[in-house]
Design an enzyme around this catalytic site. Structure first.
Site, PDB file in Angstrom:
ATOM      1  N   LYS A  57       0.839  -1.214   0.000  1.00 30.01           N
ATOM      2  CA  LYS A  57       0.000   0.000   0.000  1.00 30.01           C
ATOM      3  C   LYS A  57       0.868   1.257   0.000  1.00 30.01           C
ATOM      4  O   LYS A  57       0.635   2.178  -0.775  1.00 30.01           O
ATOM      5  CB  LYS A  57      -0.930  -0.024   1.231  1.00 30.01           C
ATOM      6  N   ASP A  97     -10.822   2.764   4.213  1.00 27.83           N
ATOM      7  CA  ASP A  97     -11.199   1.341   4.160  1.00 27.83           C
ATOM      8  C   ASP A  97     -12.719   1.177   4.093  1.00 27.83           C
ATOM      9  O   ASP A  97     -13.216   0.082   3.821  1.00 27.83           O
ATOM     10  CB  ASP A  97     -10.674   0.620   5.418  1.00 27.83           C
ATOM     11  N   GLN A 132      -4.389  -1.148   9.736  1.00 28.57           N
ATOM     12  CA  GLN A 132      -4.302  -2.504   9.164  1.00 28.57           C
ATOM     13  C   GLN A 132      -4.821  -3.545  10.160  1.00 28.57           C
ATOM     14  O   GLN A 132      -4.409  -3.562  11.324  1.00 28.57           O
ATOM     15  CB  GLN A 132      -2.849  -2.813   8.772  1.00 28.57           C
TER      16      GLN A 132
END
Ligand code: NAD
Length: 304
Positions: free
Chosen positions: A50, A117, A94
């Site tokens: 990412k 997200d 994460q």
């Protein structure tokens, strides 16, 4: 006739080119903050990819790596700091988080406008109401694959296997938004094969290597494989892969100790589906590209 392979590479590259062009036209550089807690090896790989992709596209990335023993209060402080900073457009924490951390409290603390997200309840609610929102990257990527492959969604029977908040549920919401008739299956569904084999579009997000077999697939269906599983057994690999691929896969197991397999049996998908996404090289590549797209959407919405 052998099914068409829907390679994610070409679509992911196209999305990344589009994002880079949009960034080049902005008067500022968007900024993505990625928070990782602990030493989960898969998380390290995902975060690395990412951060690297963000930098390639001209997004400023800030990687916060916190120790495994980080407390809830310490992590909340970092999230609050990133929320309050004007230069930060996107925040990603994460998953999975270590056991002492209340994941829900952390995800709910992220400013919904920076929630790239798409896991915050505000964004989840907006998605189900059909409003513009930040959408979870993996299911958003599946929609891109379908659209960019010219596969019609409206009016189709879509079956999603899996009901997680990360993939299954948002996948169903997005397919409804695109006017498919959607059924969600899960571990308690009775006669799964009878339901799945009605699907024109079958999405598997289960987490079990090669679970979807010929009896789950309607002839000519589009089969989207979200699963990512490590297969270490040569016998299982022989069951799942045809002659065209088995030698390569056995070599990978010999070299690395495992080979990556999705939730769909590739041999069966190839023989029975109309089109399917491979693992690796399918949906996974789109997830990172869609995160970049979400970052630029968040930046544009925040900064006008
Ligand atoms: P999860 O464990 O949260 O959910 C799995 C779902 O599968 C559950 O809803 C469960 O009901 C269902 N399920 C389990 N066993 C079943 C059975 N026997 N029959 C029917 N349904 C069953 O997993 P998740 O986070 O949704 O991830 C699913 C898979 O997708 C995993 O392999 C994960 O690694 C992968 N994944 C890939 C990406 C990507 O970028 N490609 C992103 C997220 C997750």
């Amino acid at each position: 006739m052998s099914a068409t392979i829907l390679s994610g590479k070409e679509f992911a590259e196209a999305i990344k080119r589009e994002v880079a062009a949009e960034i080049a036209a902005l008067s500022f550089k968007p900024c993505l903050a990625v928070v990782r807690v602990g030493e989960d090896p898969a998380s390290a790989v995902y975060v690395g990819s990412k951060v690297r992709t963000a930098e390639e596209l001209g997004i400023i990335s800030e990687h916060r790596h916190m120790p495994a023993e980080t407390t809830q209060a310490e992590l909340m402080r970092v999230v609050n700091e990133l929320n309050s900073r004007d230069d930060v457009d996107g925040i990603l924490v994460q998953l999975p988080l270590p056991p002492q951390i209340d994941e829900r409290e952390v995800l709910e603390a992220i400013d919904p406008e920076k929630d790239v997200d798409g896991f915050h309840p505000v964004n989840v609610g907006k998605l189900w109401q059909g409003q513009r929102s930040l959408v979870p990257c993996t299911p958003a990527g599946v929609i891109e694959i379908l659209k960019r492959s010219g596969i019609g969604i409206a009016g189709m029977n879509a079956v999603v296997i899996g009901r997680s908040n990360i993939v299954g549920k948002p996948m169903a919401a997005l397919l409804i938004k695109e006017s498919a008739t959607v059924t969600i299956c899960h571990s308690k569904t009775s006669d799964l094969a009878a339901v799945a084999s009605q699907a024109d579009i079958l999405v598997a997000a289960i987490g079990r290597a090669g679970f979807v077999r010929a009896e789950h697939i309607k002839p000519g269906a589009t089969v989207i494989d979200v699963g990512i599983n490590n297969v270490t057994s040569e016998d299982l690999a022989r069951e799942l892969f045809g002659e065209d691929e088995i030698d390569k896969r056995l070599n990978t197991i010999a070299k690395r100790g495992f080979t990556l397999v999705g939730d769909v049996c590739p041999k069966d998908a190839k023989a029975k589906a109309g089109a399917f996404t491979p693992v690796p090289g399918g949906v996974g590549l789109l997830t990172v590209a869609m995160l970049m797209k979400n970052t630029i959407e968040a930046a544009k919405a925040r900064r006008g």
